[in-house]
Design a protein around this motif. Structure first.
Motif, PDB file in Angstrom:
ATOM      1  N   ASP A  88       0.829  -1.208   0.000  1.00  0.00           N
ATOM      2  CA  ASP A  88       0.000   0.000   0.000  1.00  0.00           C
ATOM      3  C   ASP A  88       0.864   1.260   0.000  1.00  0.00           C
ATOM      4  O   ASP A  88       0.500   2.269  -0.595  1.00  0.00           O
ATOM      5  CB  ASP A  88      -0.912   0.004   1.228  1.00  0.00           C
ATOM      6  CG  ASP A  88      -1.907  -1.143   1.209  1.00  0.00           C
ATOM      7  OD1 ASP A  88      -2.653  -1.252   0.216  1.00  0.00           O
ATOM      8  OD2 ASP A  88      -1.922  -1.938   2.164  1.00  0.00           O
ATOM      9  N   LEU A 144      -4.360   5.863   2.072  1.00  0.00           N
ATOM     10  CA  LEU A 144      -4.397   4.401   2.257  1.00  0.00           C
ATOM     11  C   LEU A 144      -5.822   3.900   2.482  1.00  0.00           C
ATOM     12  O   LEU A 144      -6.680   4.608   2.982  1.00  0.00           O
ATOM     13  CB  LEU A 144      -3.498   4.010   3.434  1.00  0.00           C
ATOM     14  CG  LEU A 144      -2.016   4.393   3.271  1.00  0.00           C
ATOM     15  CD1 LEU A 144      -1.236   4.034   4.519  1.00  0.00           C
ATOM     16  CD2 LEU A 144      -1.413   3.703   2.056  1.00  0.00           C
ATOM     17  N   LYS A 197       0.960   1.404  -4.128  1.00  0.00           N
ATOM     18  CA  LYS A 197      -0.058   2.380  -4.512  1.00  0.00           C
ATOM     19  C   LYS A 197       0.420   3.801  -4.238  1.00  0.00           C
ATOM     20  O   LYS A 197       0.048   4.740  -4.940  1.00  0.00           O
ATOM     21  CB  LYS A 197      -1.351   2.109  -3.743  1.00  0.00           C
ATOM     22  CG  LYS A 197      -1.980   0.749  -4.054  1.00  0.00           C
ATOM     23  CD  LYS A 197      -3.186   0.489  -3.179  1.00  0.00           C
ATOM     24  CE  LYS A 197      -3.768  -0.909  -3.427  1.00  0.00           C
ATOM     25  NZ  LYS A 197      -4.895  -1.202  -2.514  1.00  0.00           N
ATOM     26  N   SER A 212      -3.052   4.077   9.880  1.00  0.00           N
ATOM     27  CA  SER A 212      -3.644   3.061   8.979  1.00  0.00           C
ATOM     28  C   SER A 212      -3.050   1.694   9.323  1.00  0.00           C
ATOM     29  O   SER A 212      -2.208   1.162   8.586  1.00  0.00           O
ATOM     30  CB  SER A 212      -3.359   3.416   7.521  1.00  0.00           C
ATOM     31  OG  SER A 212      -3.891   4.677   7.190  1.00  0.00           O
ATOM     32  N   ALA A 237      -2.765  -1.272   6.711  1.00  0.00           N
ATOM     33  CA  ALA A 237      -2.042  -1.071   5.457  1.00  0.00           C
ATOM     34  C   ALA A 237      -0.704  -1.826   5.481  1.00  0.00           C
ATOM     35  O   ALA A 237      -0.066  -1.964   6.526  1.00  0.00           O
ATOM     36  CB  ALA A 237      -1.789   0.417   5.220  1.00  0.00           C
ATOM     37  N   LYS A 238      -0.312  -2.296   4.308  1.00  0.00           N
ATOM     38  CA  LYS A 238       0.997  -2.930   4.166  1.00  0.00           C
ATOM     39  C   LYS A 238       2.005  -1.851   3.793  1.00  0.00           C
ATOM     40  O   LYS A 238       1.955  -1.278   2.701  1.00  0.00           O
ATOM     41  CB  LYS A 238       0.976  -4.027   3.107  1.00  0.00           C
ATOM     42  CG  LYS A 238       2.325  -4.732   2.965  1.00  0.00           C
ATOM     43  CD  LYS A 238       2.291  -5.869   1.960  1.00  0.00           C
ATOM     44  CE  LYS A 238       3.644  -6.555   1.859  1.00  0.00           C
ATOM     45  NZ  LYS A 238       3.637  -7.677   0.901  1.00  0.00           N
TER      46      LYS A 238
END
Length: 536
Positions: A82, A536, A333, A103, A106-107
């Motif tokens: 992410d 995210l 992303k 977050s 989230a990765k």
């Protein structure tokens, strides 16, 4: 004709015919033999020729073993994420930790090129128990952002005394510059110190009062000039006072001449020193980065060292970050570029639409050298205080290359094993250049100079102090005044911009995006982490 005559004539004719056939047969046989021989020779020659040609071609074109099939290009595995943070210094660690905190699902992957985290805020441990910071630095406990994100108790901070000891002439003893507001017992010492005039001391009190009474944000709305002009024209300080105290003091902090330092940054840092203490953590300055790395890891950030990024490519659904050839790639992303300014500019210029950055001038970087000496005796100065080279006309010359020094093991005992001491010496850029490639001569000059500062220890300094480490930091700080991108922005620039608006999902942070201080690096990292979390 009689019968006998006819018989004789017929016999003669038969003999002639037989003789002619014999001659024809002989000639034909000879011609056939010759033709056969010629054919045989021709065939033999051609056969030999083709045999030689075959053998030659076999050697040149036919391998002794079957040719291997062409190797297929090795595919680099692509890992989804992410958010990818590029750079594991203070700002990158702060950005990753902040994004992960906001977050948690989230990765988030952080990539650091070196084998250790911390960037310019690191410390090395020697096998015999000394702690060597990678460049002399102090932690100012009154930094606004640092107070909100760091655990001071865990760092085990120990303070320097306010003020400094100053070497005035080559033959004089060290003079004390004290802060009478925080050290009332040193009032007389402060008034009569041979560093400046009595008028200088009174005007210095006004500088301190201004620093303490003015909010930080107000400094950055004042008209900006260089620090030398600020001290002379605004505050009326004498050249002697500036040269003996402010020049070595501030140039040791910001690593640039006073006329290349921002007046706003002077007022900011002077407030920090006047309101709080300069300190050293027990584990060295690297303990700050270690604490931030622990926070990021606990928040779920995947911290990866030894992963230099070679390319960032924009795609429709995010960015592909390629690490050193043959290792891996990450499809993220969103991306935070948290390197120093020069590295950030290089990476960003690879991205489609940002190529023009490659041709833009870089912001100058400040350089510094730090040398560490260890010895088996008490330190010549047993107070936790900074020592400055205030010898006018000699400071910053090959005979006097040291700008400032201190004994970290006196400030915080964690810097040296029990019974031993550590001296830190700072060399600025001019003397780095003067002694380039002549490190042995520099070591000798430093020892000779320190011998004039501490004459009672001169013999030990010259012969017994051990040079434990030398650090040359080429990108110690971004320039804060002048240049295309000065690092003098309180609160930091928006992480969604870098000399122009950045594409969606691309963010930048670092001290070059805020102020050239540890506080600036933390501040910019938090802003980038918060902005990333919203994506995210």
């Amino acid at each position: 004709m009689s019968l006998l005559q006819r018989s004789i004539l017929i016999g003669i004719v038969l003999q002639i015919c037989l003789f002619s056939q014999a001659i024809a047969f002989t000639v034909g046989t000879q011609q056939h033999a010759v033709l056969s021989l010629r054919r045989e020779r021709s065939s033999t020659t051609e056969l030999a020729f083709f045999r030689r040609l075959f053998r030659r071609n076999k050697k040149q074109a036919t391998p002794s073993e079957p040719a291997p099939a062409p190797a297929r290009a090795k595919r680099i595995p692509v890992e989804p994420a992410d958010l990818c943070v590029i750079g594991g210094g203070v700002s990158g660690l702060m950005a990753a930790a902040e994004a992960a905190k906001k977050s948690p699902k989230a990765k988030i992957i952080l990539l650091e090129a070196e084998e250790t985290l911390g960037g310019r805020v690191q410390s090395d441990k020697t096998p015999d128990g000394f702690t060597l910071d990678r460049g002399f630095a102090v932690f100012i406990e009154d930094y606004p952002v640092a107070k909100t994100v760091l655990d001071y108790k865990q760092l085990k901070l120990k303070p320097f005394l306010p003020g400094a000891l100053v070497k005035i002439t080559e033959t004089s003893s060290l003079a004390r510059v004290a802060d009478p507001l925080r050290q009332p017992e040193e009032l007389l010492t402060a008034l009569f110190a041979p560093v400046g005039t009595f008028v200088d001391k009174m005007r210095l009190l006004l500088v301190i009062q201004h620093a303490l009474s003015t909010p930080v944000e107000n400094f950055f709305t004042e008209n900006e000039t260089d620090t030398e002009t600020e001290l002379k024209e605004r505050w009326g300080l004498s050249d002697t006072f500036i040269d003996r105290f402010f020049r070595p003091f501030l140039e040791g902090i910001y690593l640039a001449p006073l006329n290349e330092q921002s007046s706003r940054m002077f007022n900011f840092i002077f407030k920090m020193f006047s309101a709080g203490a300069a300190t050293l953590p027990a584990g060295g300055m690297g303990a700050i980065a270690e604490q931030l790395a622990s926070k990021a890891k606990e928040a779920g950030v995947d911290l990866r060292t030894g992963s230099p990024v070679t390319n960032v490519r924009k795609e429709e659904d995010g960015y592909v970050i390629t690490t050193e050839l043959g290792k891996a790639a990450i499809r993220a992303k969103n991306v935070v570029v948290a390197t120093d300014g020069a590295a950030a500019q290089k990476l960003l210029s690879q991205i489609n639409g940002l190529e023009e950055l490659a041709a833009k001038p870089e912001q100058p970087q400040r350089q510094v050298m730090c040398m560490y000496y260890a010895f088996d005796a008490p330190a010549p100065v047993e107070e936790p205080i900074l020592i400055l080279n205030g010898v006018i006309g000699k400071r910053g010359t090959p005979e006097c290359p040291v700008n400032n020094a201190c004994f970290p093991s006196v400030v915080n005992e964690g810097y040296a094993p029990e019974g031993k001491a550590l001296c830190s010496v700072t060399i600025l850029k001019d003397m780095m250049d003067a002694y380039e490639g002549k490190e042995g001569d520099l070591d000798k000059a430093v020892r000779e100079q320190l011998g004039t500062w501490f004459p009672e220890c001169k013999d030990n300094i010259l012969s017994k102090w051990e040079l434990k480490g030398t650090y040359k930091i080429k990108n110690a700080q971004p320039a804060q005044l002048g240049g295309p991108f000065p690092a003098s922005i309180n609160g930091g620039r928006s992480p969604t911009t870098y000399r122009g608006v950045l594409p969606q999902g691309l963010l930048v942070c670092g001290d070059h995006m805020a102020t050239a201080t540890l506080n600036g690096a933390l501040e910019s990292g938090i802003r980038a982490g918060e902005a990333a979390a919203k994506l995210l």
